[in-house]
Scaffold this motif. Sequence first.
Motif, PDB file in Angstrom:
ATOM      1  N   SER A 122       0.633  -1.283  -0.064  1.00 19.00           N
ATOM      2  CA  SER A 122       0.104   0.319  -0.172  1.00 19.00           C
ATOM      3  C   SER A 122       1.142   0.948   0.031  1.00 19.00           C
ATOM      4  CB  SER A 122      -0.886  -0.038   1.173  1.00 19.00           C
ATOM      5  OG  SER A 122      -0.973   1.136   1.823  1.00 19.00           O
ATOM      6  N   ILE A 123       1.875   1.674   0.241  1.00 17.64           N
ATOM      7  CA  ILE A 123       3.267   2.677   0.961  1.00 17.64           C
ATOM      8  C   ILE A 123       3.631   2.878  -0.347  1.00 17.64           C
ATOM      9  CG2 ILE A 123       4.820   3.381   1.683  1.00 17.64           C
ATOM     10  CD1 ILE A 123       4.305   2.352   5.159  1.00 17.64           C
ATOM     11  N   ARG A 124       4.079   1.026  -0.585  1.00 19.60           N
ATOM     12  CA  ARG A 124       5.098   1.798  -2.422  1.00 19.60           C
ATOM     13  C   ARG A 124       4.491   1.810  -3.922  1.00 19.60           C
ATOM     14  NH1 ARG A 124       8.826  -3.183  -3.983  1.00 19.60           N
ATOM     15  NH2 ARG A 124       6.937  -4.802  -2.867  1.00 19.60           N
ATOM     16  N   LEU A 125       3.235   1.308  -3.752  1.00 21.35           N
ATOM     17  CA  LEU A 125       2.273   2.162  -4.235  1.00 21.35           C
ATOM     18  C   LEU A 125       1.080   2.571  -4.625  1.00 21.35           C
ATOM     19  CD1 LEU A 125       1.189  -1.590  -5.429  1.00 21.35           C
ATOM     20  CD2 LEU A 125       2.797  -0.366  -6.579  1.00 21.35           C
ATOM     21  N   THR A 126       0.863   3.974  -3.945  1.00 21.12           N
ATOM     22  CA  THR A 126      -0.207   4.658  -2.918  1.00 21.12           C
ATOM     23  C   THR A 126       1.090   6.603  -2.955  1.00 21.12           C
ATOM     24  OG1 THR A 126      -0.829   4.175  -1.666  1.00 21.12           O
ATOM     25  CG2 THR A 126      -2.413   2.719  -2.673  1.00 21.12           C
ATOM     26  N   LEU A 127       1.848   5.842  -2.231  1.00 22.79           N
ATOM     27  CA  LEU A 127       3.112   7.285  -1.808  1.00 22.79           C
ATOM     28  C   LEU A 127       3.411   7.030  -2.737  1.00 22.79           C
ATOM     29  CD1 LEU A 127       2.640   6.344   1.711  1.00 22.79           C
ATOM     30  CD2 LEU A 127       1.016   7.743   0.620  1.00 22.79           C
ATOM     31  N   ASP A 128       4.495   8.040  -2.337  1.00 20.58           N
ATOM     32  CA  ASP A 128       6.092   8.525  -2.673  1.00 20.58           C
ATOM     33  C   ASP A 128       6.897   8.625  -1.709  1.00 20.58           C
ATOM     34  OD1 ASP A 128       5.864  10.876  -2.953  1.00 20.58           O
ATOM     35  OD2 ASP A 128       4.627  11.390  -4.688  1.00 20.58           O
ATOM     36  N   ASP A 129       8.460   9.399  -2.067  1.00 24.03           N
ATOM     37  CA  ASP A 129       9.552   9.638  -1.150  1.00 24.03           C
ATOM     38  C   ASP A 129       9.382  10.864  -0.489  1.00 24.03           C
ATOM     39  OD1 ASP A 129      10.645  11.437  -3.303  1.00 24.03           O
ATOM     40  OD2 ASP A 129      12.172   9.979  -3.649  1.00 24.03           O
ATOM     41  N   SER A 130       7.904  11.447  -1.202  1.00 25.57           N
ATOM     42  CA  SER A 130       7.777  12.899  -0.541  1.00 25.57           C
ATOM     43  C   SER A 130       6.703  12.136   0.989  1.00 25.57           C
ATOM     44  CB  SER A 130       6.710  13.971  -1.244  1.00 25.57           C
ATOM     45  OG  SER A 130       5.682  13.872  -1.386  1.00 25.57           O
ATOM     46  N   TYR A 131       6.926  11.899   0.895  1.00 22.87           N
ATOM     47  CA  TYR A 131       5.905  11.027   2.161  1.00 22.87           C
ATOM     48  C   TYR A 131       6.769  10.444   3.184  1.00 22.87           C
ATOM     49  CZ  TYR A 131       1.534  11.804  -0.421  1.00 22.87           C
ATOM     50  OH  TYR A 131       0.410  12.536  -0.653  1.00 22.87           O
ATOM     51  N   LEU A 132       6.084  10.466   4.180  1.00 28.64           N
ATOM     52  CA  LEU A 132       7.584   9.799   5.522  1.00 28.64           C
ATOM     53  C   LEU A 132       7.421   8.582   5.733  1.00 28.64           C
ATOM     54  CD1 LEU A 132       9.605  11.344   7.892  1.00 28.64           C
ATOM     55  CD2 LEU A 132       7.629  11.511   9.000  1.00 28.64           C
ATOM     56  N   ASP A 133       6.588   7.700   5.560  1.00 25.66           N
ATOM     57  CA  ASP A 133       6.433   6.554   6.039  1.00 25.66           C
ATOM     58  C   ASP A 133       6.834   5.543   4.446  1.00 25.66           C
ATOM     59  OD1 ASP A 133       4.594   7.246   7.740  1.00 25.66           O
ATOM     60  OD2 ASP A 133       2.577   6.775   7.426  1.00 25.66           O
ATOM     61  N   TYR A 134       6.874   6.424   3.096  1.00 20.27           N
ATOM     62  CA  TYR A 134       8.091   5.910   2.147  1.00 20.27           C
ATOM     63  C   TYR A 134       8.863   5.744   2.478  1.00 20.27           C
ATOM     64  CZ  TYR A 134       9.277   4.661  -2.397  1.00 20.27           C
ATOM     65  OH  TYR A 134       9.301   4.196  -3.609  1.00 20.27           O
ATOM     66  N   THR A 135       9.820   6.755   2.994  1.00 23.48           N
ATOM     67  CA  THR A 135      11.495   6.523   2.994  1.00 23.48           C
ATOM     68  C   THR A 135      12.113   5.952   4.346  1.00 23.48           C
ATOM     69  OG1 THR A 135      10.570   8.946   4.597  1.00 23.48           O
ATOM     70  CG2 THR A 135      11.779   9.230   1.725  1.00 23.48           C
ATOM     71  N   TYR A 136      10.819   5.951   5.291  1.00 25.64           N
ATOM     72  CA  TYR A 136      10.683   4.992   6.436  1.00 25.64           C
ATOM     73  C   TYR A 136      11.265   3.859   5.796  1.00 25.64           C
ATOM     74  CZ  TYR A 136      10.485   3.383  11.064  1.00 25.64           C
ATOM     75  OH  TYR A 136      11.212   2.790  12.292  1.00 25.64           O
ATOM     76  N   TYR A 137       9.654   3.734   5.108  1.00 29.76           N
ATOM     77  CA  TYR A 137      10.172   1.993   4.837  1.00 29.76           C
ATOM     78  C   TYR A 137      11.365   1.776   4.078  1.00 29.76           C
ATOM     79  CZ  TYR A 137       6.323  -0.475   6.220  1.00 29.76           C
ATOM     80  OH  TYR A 137       4.848  -0.783   7.276  1.00 29.76           O
ATOM     81  N   SER A 138      11.339   2.291   3.290  1.00 30.29           N
ATOM     82  CA  SER A 138      12.254   2.274   2.143  1.00 30.29           C
ATOM     83  C   SER A 138      13.891   2.198   2.298  1.00 30.29           C
ATOM     84  CB  SER A 138      12.553   4.065   1.287  1.00 30.29           C
ATOM     85  OG  SER A 138      13.829   3.724   0.329  1.00 30.29           O
ATOM     86  N   ASP A 139      14.388   3.511   3.713  1.00 34.16           N
ATOM     87  CA  ASP A 139      15.558   3.716   4.369  1.00 34.16           C
ATOM     88  C   ASP A 139      15.593   2.461   5.351  1.00 34.16           C
ATOM     89  OD1 ASP A 139      15.492   6.305   3.500  1.00 34.16           O
ATOM     90  OD2 ASP A 139      15.454   7.010   5.422  1.00 34.16           O
ATOM     91  N   ASN A 140      14.608   1.708   5.706  1.00 34.88           N
ATOM     92  CA  ASN A 140      14.638   0.438   6.260  1.00 34.88           C
ATOM     93  C   ASN A 140      14.804  -1.142   5.526  1.00 34.88           C
ATOM     94  OD1 ASN A 140      14.643   0.505   9.653  1.00 34.88           O
ATOM     95  ND2 ASN A 140      12.830   1.780   8.753  1.00 34.88           N
ATOM     96  N   GLY A 141      14.866  -0.310   3.830  1.00 36.25           N
ATOM     97  CA  GLY A 141      14.476  -2.258   3.203  1.00 36.25           C
ATOM     98  C   GLY A 141      13.908  -2.507   2.823  1.00 36.25           C
ATOM     99  N   TRP A 142      12.854  -2.639   3.791  1.00 39.69           N
ATOM    100  CA  TRP A 142      11.814  -2.683   3.897  1.00 39.69           C
ATOM    101  C   TRP A 142      11.114  -2.699   2.681  1.00 39.69           C
ATOM    102  CZ3 TRP A 142       9.227  -0.686   9.008  1.00 39.69           C
ATOM    103  CH2 TRP A 142      10.338  -1.048   9.677  1.00 39.69           C
ATOM    104  N   PHE A 143      11.507  -2.705   1.432  1.00 39.26           N
ATOM    105  CA  PHE A 143      10.682  -2.655  -0.157  1.00 39.26           C
ATOM    106  C   PHE A 143      11.223  -3.995  -0.745  1.00 39.26           C
ATOM    107  CE2 PHE A 143       9.222   2.011   0.267  1.00 39.26           C
ATOM    108  CZ  PHE A 143       8.129   2.248   0.092  1.00 39.26           C
TER     109      PHE A 143
END
Length: 266
Positions: A209-230
Amino acid sequence: MPANSAGKRVTAFVGSARKKHTYSAVREFLERLEARGSVEYEIVPLSDYRIETCRGCKLCFEKGEEFCPLKDDRDVLLEKIMASDGVVFASPNYSFQVSGTMKTFLDRLGFLFHRPRFHRKTFTSIVVQGVYGGRKIVKYLGFVGRGLGFDVVKGSCSTAFEPMTEKEQCKRDKTLARQSKRFHARLIGSRDHVPTLFELMIFRMSRQSIRLTLDDSYLDYTYYSDNGWFESDYYYPVRLGVVKRSAGNLFDFIFARISKARADQG
Ligand SMILES: Cc1cc2nc3c(=O)[nH]c(=O)nc-3n(C[C@H](O)[C@H](O)[C@H](O)COP(=O)(O)O)c2cc1C
């Protein structure tokens, strides 16, 4: 920092304003835990702290928790959790739910359901009721614990009429003895908890849901991305068997379809 292998630090947050049944159940649990070895503990009565009522502005979700307009003890309590290896949320049953104090505290942690950070910390709950309804609260607190990222050990509910009978006392002590044994095994055990199918599903659903509905302007997206969770199988490296690996792929596929359909509609 959490205590090292020489000792595990356990913090119990208590949502009762008085030091009666909930507090004494917590103390009983922690003393039993300590007797099993390698544990030090702290009891935190939430009523000793300033916890303000969430205003619902969602700035913590959208911009970051540091933008919260409330100035209370949220971060002091959060640091206590971060410094713990094990955590207990304890509450009396008030009107078939946790006490208002406990609920206000949970609301102050609401942003962590978006950006969970308590992985590898062991969690359990202790609920004390007068008559009825506590078991559902134990389930609720277990669900909350999982949402916050904790490794959840089944909680307990005990009944305390006033005054508490000897039979109730005996039953409560047995329940807490079993719970402290379960909790200690998970706290001391070195193996990371392997997610259940349900936990795996929640992780895959959230990230799709985060990957496909948000982008890197959203905190939740960068949090998942920075943690390698994608890219990862789960929040932390863990060996999923063949069945869970296949189920994970299936969840990814299903939630990608659902997220895409919702985005197309919106
Ligand atoms: C405002 C209030 C609401 C309560 N609601 C319930 C309830 O819905 N179900 C129940 O079994 N007990 C209920 N109780 C009883 C408490 O859960 C019980 O007395 C418990 O032991 C209180 O914990 P404490 O001794 O830590 O304060 C309620 C008590 C209060 C003060």
